[in-house]
Design a protein around this motif. Structure first.
Motif, short mmCIF file in Angstrom:
data_model
loop_
_atom_site.label_atom_id
_atom_site.label_comp_id
_atom_site.label_asym_id
_atom_site.label_seq_id
_atom_site.Cartn_x
_atom_site.Cartn_y
_atom_site.Cartn_z
N LYS A 1 35.54 21.53 -11.71
CA LYS A 1 36.92 21.46 -11.22
C LYS A 1 37.49 20.05 -11.15
N GLY A 2 36.85 19.12 -11.85
CA GLY A 2 37.42 17.78 -11.95
C GLY A 2 36.91 16.82 -10.89
N PRO A 3 37.25 15.54 -11.10
CA PRO A 3 36.70 14.48 -10.24
C PRO A 3 37.15 14.57 -8.79
N THR A 4 38.36 15.02 -8.56
CA THR A 4 38.83 15.07 -7.18
C THR A 4 38.06 16.13 -6.40
N ALA A 5 37.75 17.25 -7.06
CA ALA A 5 36.97 18.29 -6.38
C ALA A 5 35.58 17.77 -6.02
N VAL A 6 35.01 16.98 -6.92
CA VAL A 6 33.70 16.38 -6.61
C VAL A 6 33.82 15.49 -5.37
N LEU A 7 34.84 14.64 -5.40
CA LEU A 7 35.02 13.74 -4.26
C LEU A 7 35.29 14.52 -2.97
N LYS A 8 36.05 15.61 -3.09
CA LYS A 8 36.37 16.39 -1.88
C LYS A 8 35.12 17.05 -1.31
N SER A 9 34.29 17.60 -2.20
CA SER A 9 33.03 18.18 -1.69
C SER A 9 32.22 17.10 -0.98
N CYS A 10 32.06 15.98 -1.66
CA CYS A 10 31.23 14.90 -1.08
C CYS A 10 31.87 14.33 0.18
N GLY A 11 33.21 14.37 0.22
CA GLY A 11 33.92 13.84 1.38
C GLY A 11 33.81 14.72 2.61
N LYS A 12 33.31 15.94 2.44
CA LYS A 12 33.11 16.80 3.63
C LYS A 12 31.89 16.33 4.43
N TRP B 1 27.68 23.34 -5.70
CA TRP B 1 28.13 22.11 -5.03
C TRP B 1 28.94 21.24 -6.00
N GLY B 2 30.00 20.63 -5.45
CA GLY B 2 30.77 19.68 -6.26
C GLY B 2 32.06 20.25 -6.80
N ASN B 3 32.44 21.45 -6.33
CA ASN B 3 33.67 22.09 -6.82
C ASN B 3 34.67 22.34 -5.70
N ASP B 4 34.47 21.65 -4.59
CA ASP B 4 35.34 21.84 -3.42
C ASP B 4 35.37 23.31 -2.99
N ASP B 5 34.20 23.93 -3.03
CA ASP B 5 34.07 25.35 -2.69
C ASP B 5 33.38 25.44 -1.32
N ASP B 6 34.12 25.88 -0.33
CA ASP B 6 33.59 25.86 1.04
C ASP B 6 32.34 26.70 1.21
N ASP B 7 32.18 27.74 0.39
CA ASP B 7 31.01 28.61 0.56
C ASP B 7 29.71 27.83 0.40
N VAL B 8 29.67 26.99 -0.61
CA VAL B 8 28.45 26.21 -0.80
C VAL B 8 28.50 24.89 -0.03
N ASP B 9 29.68 24.31 0.10
CA ASP B 9 29.79 23.02 0.79
C ASP B 9 29.39 23.15 2.26
N ARG B 10 29.73 24.30 2.86
CA ARG B 10 29.34 24.52 4.26
C ARG B 10 27.82 24.55 4.40
#
Lengths: 56, 836
Positions: free
Chosen positions: B726-737, B649-658
């Motif tokens: 993968k950086g702060p934006t990827a964290v935000l993107k995961s959380c933003g889902k 979680w936290g890397n804008d990776d759909d496999d875990v974010d889903r």
């Protein structure tokens, strides 16, 4: 018996002189303050380490 | 006029080196410097109280003596409760510290921790057994404590409540494996009806007058020539009103005691004419409030302190829900801008002292609470900014003054949470940023439009009320309105969520406490596909949440009669109107939530099982079950595979974010099935305080590669420390889902930023750009640590030199040297995000 009302730390209530506060200056390792504890004028003060005879 | 403590040219040098604590010491006034250094640090260090801090036996003795005196009294229980409360306020020792302009403390002396022995015998036993905090002479006082403990055995709130709970649930809850806290109306987080008491319309005397009127009316009504159920019930209302009146009258009396002490000091001891004048001002303030509404900023702060002090006399408070810039702001404006009776510097002194008065507050807490809240007494998260009931920007000059005062006094508790919205001016955002940049770890930033919608979605608060929300504890919004305020959030609906995934592998059996706690799901090795595995996860989640919620629901229903709160009721319009106790669910809208500790481990573990067991077939569930049971011993290569080759979680990776979203959906669905006694929902709120360390030895090995004893993730929806690559934006993107309105009540996100990168105006602009992305993605929360690794490692090596370094732990801040080594390491391990 020595009583609280004979002590200079005793401050009687205006509305009821039989009751009052024992007001003392305290310095602890971090701060200095005045504390007030409710007491009765007739409370026994003979064993009180803070007792100071009130000047007449 | 406030004077700086010391003119010192080294200030800029300290600031350049980012040694903000030394710079603050030089910049603040002499008064603030004295008062700041006068604080006895009450937060526990490694679960133990600091030397010199002592349990206050005075309140315990007063409570016990009065309880004995009332034993034969025919008074109803609620009236007895009020008389106990009044007896403490009438007889406790009070004090006024040199240089202070504000007065009032929970204990009898500055170094004491208030102990209320009427709440829980398990707490009383801890007082007796505490190795450090029993006051001298220890032998004599231990005998006093023993007598108090013996008297209250079987009579405390919790002792009385335990037999009427579901014993099966209670045993599981008190095992300490899945929950945290106890279900008590006099032990948790009390919000208040600030719209009723803090808007300058009334003081305690006005409420007493209203109560008298009510009681006269009812007294007439019950003696009419008729009889029915309504009349039969009116006697309970009369009792409640009578109890409220007793409590409020006692509140006025203790304020007058402070006024009297200030006058005695001025007239008999003080020689400095300026200080004499200040003492007379304190006296005037305490004669005015809480009896009558405040007239100026000093009285407004004083009123608030009295209310908090009294509330903490009635109950153990673990939080401090409030909105000081909103409710005290009009007085700041009047004094500083309209009447010009205060300079900005003088006002800043008052604001700083208000923070200090709160920082020193302490009540003796059980060890599990101290471990979960390392370094602080409770989560005093003060709400700042936001909008008014019409939706207009509510930030004011006092908002700014609070930010500036925080940088001068640098207390770790209270902290601030800032309600950001699109209308917030740059000037205010800059002040917020400076607090973060100075390493305070606060304010946390809350997304106001999202959280207003969230309050409407989950609890049906009307928009005008939803806009008046404060943090009830670290994170959860709750309106300060007649039907919206929640009088007590009982802390035990706090789930140790890592147990959900752990129990899937143990069929609900807990190997740490050696009992069946979760659901008896089938042997994990029999699951043929991920869906069956996930279904077991859902069942474990539903089982754990239900155990915790059932206890709270039961306690909330019983609270009005078994554990009434006449003082808190006396501050509430709905109670004054109805004659019912503040906890009575029939007059409240409800604002319950389940705090989800150790949450993200579930998503990472489920993702690892899905990928490595079901998708790739590299391991069987039987093999994984065995590895976990053996704490990965003998399975190190396999463990590393689960750490390195499973998505996190936290890397804008759909496999875990889903999977995270699927878990949250399952919880959100169940949250609407769970109902509180008010009829409202139980959404989840992922956050951790320091539960990630507390639970390290309670949660077994997990499929994310964690071993028993390893610190858990720092919580909320924060990625595992160092796993967000993968950086702060990827964290935000995961959380933003995540849908931050409909999938839960709030979601905590910890981030670490570089103080060097964010220096100066450029740093502010970078941070603002980051915050724009955060807002655009619809996250509801973020908080920052901005202290570099070098400073933190130096503080570990030489703690004496770094006593004042503050860090953000989870929903709160603490001095770095006051938290355990494991928590310190956990903070250092968090990824420092480079922006831009």
């Amino acid at each position: 018996m020595t009583t609280c009302q004979e002590c200079k730390n005793f401050f009687p209530l205006e509305e009821d002189p039989n009751r009052g506060d024992c007001v003392q200056r305290v310095k602890d390792p971090r701060q200095a303050y005045y504390q007030a504890k409710p007491v009765n004028a007739e409370d026994d003060a003979s064993a009180c380490a803070s007792f100071q005879k009130k000047q007449q | 006029m406030a004077q700086p403590a010391l003119k010192d040219t080294r200030v800029e040098e300290f600031e350049k080196k980012q040694e903000w604590w030394w710079a603050a010491e030089k910049r603040r006034s002499g008064r603030l410097d004295y008062l700041r250094k006068a604080i006895w640090k009450k937060g526990a260090i490694g679960g133990l109280y600091a030397p010199g801090v002592k349990t206050d036996l005075e309140q315990a003795v007063l409570t016990t003596n009065m309880a004995k005196a009332l034993e034969g009294s025919p008074d109803p229980y609620v009236v007895k409760s009020a008389k106990l409360f009044a007896h403490i306020l009438d007889n406790k020792t009070i004090f006024i510290t040199d240089h202070a302009q504000l007065v009032g403390y929970t204990g009898s002396l500055p170094n004491t921790m208030n102990w209320n022995p009427s709440i829980a015998s398990i707490l009383n036993s801890e007082v007796f057994n505490d190795p450090i905090s029993i006051p001298e002479p220890v032998d004599k006082n231990q005998a006093v404590i023993q007598e108090i403990v013996d008297y209250w055995a079987g009579k405390t709130d919790l002792d009385k409540m335990m037999p009427v709970f579901d014993m099966d649930d209670l045993m599981k809850m008190l095992s300490g494996s899945i929950g945290w806290g106890v279900p008590l109306a006099r032990g948790g987080y009390s919000n208040k009806d600030y719209e009723y008491i803090m808007t300058g319309k009334r003081g305690f005397q006005d409420i007493i007058d209203e109560l008298d009127k009510k009681m006269d009316e009812i007294d007439d009504a019950v003696h009419e020539p008729t009889a029915n159920k309504e009349i039969a019930m009116m006697y309970d209302r009369l009792n409640n009103w009578e109890a409220m009146r007793i409590a409020l009258e006692a509140g006025i009396r203790i304020a007058k005691r402070y006024a009297r002490l200030a006058r005695i000091m001025a007239e008999n001891f003080e020689e400095d004419p300026k200080r004499k004048e200040e003492l007379l001002k304190i006296a005037a303030a305490c004669e005015q409030v809480p009896a009558h509404p405040p007239r100026n900023l000093q009285e407004s702060f004083q009123y608030d302190i009295f209310i908090q002090m009294m509330s903490r006399t009635e109950a153990i408070e673990g939080a401090w829900p409030c909105r000081p810039d909103y409710y005290h702001g009009p007085y700041y404006d009047k004094d500083v801008h309209i009447d010009k009776t205060l300079t900005k510097e003088e006002a800043l002194d008052l604001v700083g002292e208000f923070l200090i008065r709160a920082a020193e507050v302490c009540q003796f807490k059980p060890k599990w609470a101290r471990e979960g809240l390392q370094g602080i007494d409770g989560t005093w998260v003060w709400t700042m900014g936001g909008v008014d009931e019409k939706g207009k920007d509510a930030c004011n000059d006092l908002t700014i003054a609070f930010m500036q005062a925080a940088r001068l006094v640098r207390v770790a508790n209270p902290t601030f949470a800032f309600r950001w919205h699109p209308q917030v001016k740059d000037e205010v955002m800059r002040e917020v940023f400076e607090c973060i940049r100075h390493g305070l770890g606060y304010p946390s930033i809350r997304n106001d439009p999202i959280l207003v919608s969230n309050a409407m979605h989950w609890h049906g608060h009307p928009i005008e009320e939803a806009r008046l929300w404060v943090h009830q504890a670290c994170m959860s919004p709750n309106p300060t309105t007649k039907h919206g305020y929640q009088p007590m959030r009982m802390a035990n609906a706090t789930a140790n969520c890592a147990k959900i995934i752990e129990y899937v592998f143990t069929s609900g059996f807990d190997p740490v406490v050696n009992m069946q706690v979760g659901a008896e799901t089938p042997d994990v090795s029999t699951f043929k596909n991920f869906e069956a595995f996930f279904d077991a996860w859902v069942l474990q989640m539903r089982t754990i949440f239900s155990i915790l919620v059932r206890s709270v629901n039961r306690a909330r229903l019983l609270a009005p009669t078994m554990t009434p709160r006449p003082f808190l009721s006396g501050l509430s319009e709905r109670c004054i109107e109805s004659g019912q106790d503040t906890c009575d669910p029939s007059i409240a809208r409800g604002n319950a939530w389940i705090t989800a500790f150790t949450w993200v481990e579930n998503a990472d573990s489920l993702a690892a099982v899905k990928k490595l067991v079901f998708d790739e077939g590299k391991y069987s569930l039987a093999e994984l079950k065995d590895a976990l049971a053996k704490n990965w011993n003998g399975y190190e290569d396999m463990r590393l595979d689960f750490v390195k080759n499973a998505p996190k979680w936290g890397n804008d990776d759909d496999d875990v974010d889903r999977i995270m979203l699927r878990c949250l959906d399952a919880c959100a669905k169940f949250s609407k099935e769970l109902k509180c006694p008010c009829g409202n929902n139980w959404p989840i709120l992922p956050e951790n305080v320091s539960g990630n360390i507390h639970y390290a030895n309670i949660v077994g090995a997990l499929p994310n590669g964690r071993r028993l004893g390893d610190a858990l993730y720092d919580g909320g929806i924060s990625p595992g420390p160092g796993l967000d690559k993968k950086g702060p934006t990827a964290v935000l993107k995961s959380c933003g889902k995540i849908d931050h309105v409909t999938q839960g009540r709030a979601f905590l996100l910890n981030q670490r930023l570089s103080p060097t990168q964010l220096a100066g105006e450029k740093g502010f602009q970078l941070w603002k750009a980051y915050m724009r992305t955060w807002a655009d993605l619809g996250l509801d929360h973020v908080q920052f640590n901005m202290v570099d690794d070098a400073t933190l490692r130096s503080a570990q090596k030489d703690p004496e030199k770094y006593q004042e370094v503050i860090v953000r732990v989870a929903g709160y801040s603490a001095h770095f040297v006051d938290i355990s080594r494991k928590t310190q390491d956990n903070i250092i391990q968090r990824t420092v995000q480079g922006l831009g």
